[in-house]
Design a protein around this motif. Structure first.
Motif, mmCIF file in Angstrom:
data_model
loop_
_atom_site.group_PDB
_atom_site.id
_atom_site.type_symbol
_atom_site.label_atom_id
_atom_site.label_comp_id
_atom_site.label_asym_id
_atom_site.label_seq_id
_atom_site.Cartn_x
_atom_site.Cartn_y
_atom_site.Cartn_z
ATOM 1 N N THR A 50 0.811 -1.213 0.000
ATOM 2 C CA THR A 50 0.000 0.000 0.000
ATOM 3 C C THR A 50 0.844 1.262 0.000
ATOM 4 O O THR A 50 0.634 2.161 -0.817
ATOM 5 N N SER A 51 1.797 1.351 0.903
ATOM 6 C CA SER A 51 2.599 2.571 0.989
ATOM 7 C C SER A 51 3.425 2.782 -0.275
ATOM 8 O O SER A 51 3.609 3.921 -0.721
ATOM 9 N N ASN A 52 3.911 1.710 -0.885
ATOM 10 C CA ASN A 52 4.682 1.830 -2.126
ATOM 11 C C ASN A 52 3.820 2.374 -3.266
ATOM 12 O O ASN A 52 4.274 3.203 -4.060
ATOM 13 N N ILE A 53 2.583 1.913 -3.351
ATOM 14 C CA ILE A 53 1.662 2.398 -4.379
ATOM 15 C C ILE A 53 1.391 3.883 -4.172
ATOM 16 O O ILE A 53 1.450 4.676 -5.112
ATOM 17 N N GLU A 54 1.113 4.266 -2.928
ATOM 18 C CA GLU A 54 0.860 5.679 -2.624
ATOM 19 C C GLU A 54 2.063 6.544 -2.986
ATOM 20 O O GLU A 54 1.911 7.607 -3.591
ATOM 21 N N ILE A 55 3.251 6.098 -2.634
ATOM 22 C CA ILE A 55 4.465 6.874 -2.914
ATOM 23 C C ILE A 55 4.653 7.069 -4.414
ATOM 24 O O ILE A 55 4.907 8.183 -4.880
ATOM 25 N N VAL A 56 4.527 6.002 -5.188
ATOM 26 C CA VAL A 56 4.745 6.088 -6.638
ATOM 27 C C VAL A 56 3.711 7.002 -7.292
ATOM 28 O O VAL A 56 4.062 7.884 -8.079
ATOM 29 N N LEU A 57 2.448 6.823 -6.970
ATOM 30 C CA LEU A 57 1.423 7.645 -7.613
ATOM 31 C C LEU A 57 1.487 9.092 -7.145
ATOM 32 O O LEU A 57 1.410 10.015 -7.962
ATOM 33 N N ASN A 58 1.652 9.308 -5.840
ATOM 34 C CA ASN A 58 1.717 10.680 -5.329
ATOM 35 C C ASN A 58 2.942 11.426 -5.843
ATOM 36 O O ASN A 58 2.871 12.617 -6.126
ATOM 37 N N SER A 59 4.053 10.745 -5.989
ATOM 38 C CA SER A 59 5.265 11.410 -6.478
ATOM 39 C C SER A 59 5.206 11.696 -7.981
ATOM 40 O O SER A 59 6.042 12.431 -8.497
ATOM 41 N N ASN A 60 4.211 11.125 -8.658
ATOM 42 C CA ASN A 60 4.046 11.384 -10.089
ATOM 43 C C ASN A 60 2.847 12.288 -10.374
ATOM 44 O O ASN A 60 2.326 12.312 -11.491
ATOM 45 N N GLY A 61 2.405 13.019 -9.359
ATOM 46 C CA GLY A 61 1.395 14.040 -9.561
ATOM 47 C C GLY A 61 -0.046 13.627 -9.335
ATOM 48 O O GLY A 61 -0.956 14.421 -9.586
ATOM 49 N N TYR A 62 -0.272 12.418 -8.891
ATOM 50 C CA TYR A 62 -1.632 11.960 -8.606
ATOM 51 C C TYR A 62 -1.869 11.977 -7.103
ATOM 52 O O TYR A 62 -0.925 11.854 -6.327
ATOM 53 N N PHE A 63 -3.128 12.099 -6.708
ATOM 54 C CA PHE A 63 -3.479 11.936 -5.296
ATOM 55 C C PHE A 63 -3.957 10.508 -5.120
ATOM 56 O O PHE A 63 -4.826 10.035 -5.859
ATOM 57 N N CYS A 64 -3.428 9.818 -4.150
ATOM 58 C CA CYS A 64 -3.799 8.432 -3.882
ATOM 59 C C CYS A 64 -3.620 8.176 -2.390
ATOM 60 O O CYS A 64 -2.524 8.305 -1.852
ATOM 61 N N LYS A 65 -4.738 7.839 -1.720
ATOM 62 C CA LYS A 65 -4.703 7.594 -0.275
ATOM 63 C C LYS A 65 -5.595 6.416 0.052
ATOM 64 O O LYS A 65 -6.748 6.346 -0.400
ATOM 65 N N GLU A 66 -5.064 5.470 0.833
ATOM 66 C CA GLU A 66 -5.845 4.298 1.216
ATOM 67 C C GLU A 66 -7.066 4.708 2.026
ATOM 68 O O GLU A 66 -6.969 5.545 2.927
ATOM 69 N N LEU A 67 -8.206 4.120 1.706
ATOM 70 C CA LEU A 67 -9.411 4.290 2.505
ATOM 71 C C LEU A 67 -9.428 3.203 3.569
ATOM 72 O O LEU A 67 -9.303 2.027 3.238
ATOM 73 N N LEU A 68 -9.551 3.609 4.789
ATOM 74 C CA LEU A 68 -9.545 2.641 5.906
ATOM 75 C C LEU A 68 -10.920 2.307 6.366
ATOM 76 O O LEU A 68 -11.853 2.994 6.208
#
Length: 68
Positions: A50-68
């Protein structure tokens, strides 16, 4: 493991985001729900990345946050 993210990814950006996600061998399936107000991104994985996906997408200009 299925993880659900809130994202700002549009239909026009889907193919580009899939290119980023293809970098992860742990991903089994990716689904987008553009009709949901949170532009849901569902990812089925082997293991918790999860954190790796968030890092890659967020660092490429997208907003991505896990819904808990």
């Amino acid at each position: 493991m299925i993880t659900i993210f809130k994202a700002n990814i549009s239909e026009d950006q889907e193919s580009r985001v899939r290119q980023f996600l293809n970098l992860f061998k742990e991903i089994l399936k990716v689904d987008f729900d553009f009709e949901d107000c949170d532009n849901i991104l569902r990812i089925e994985t082997v293991g918790n990345i999860t954190s790796n996906i968030e890092i890659v997408l967020n660092s490429n200009g997208y907003f991505c946050k896990e819904l808990l």
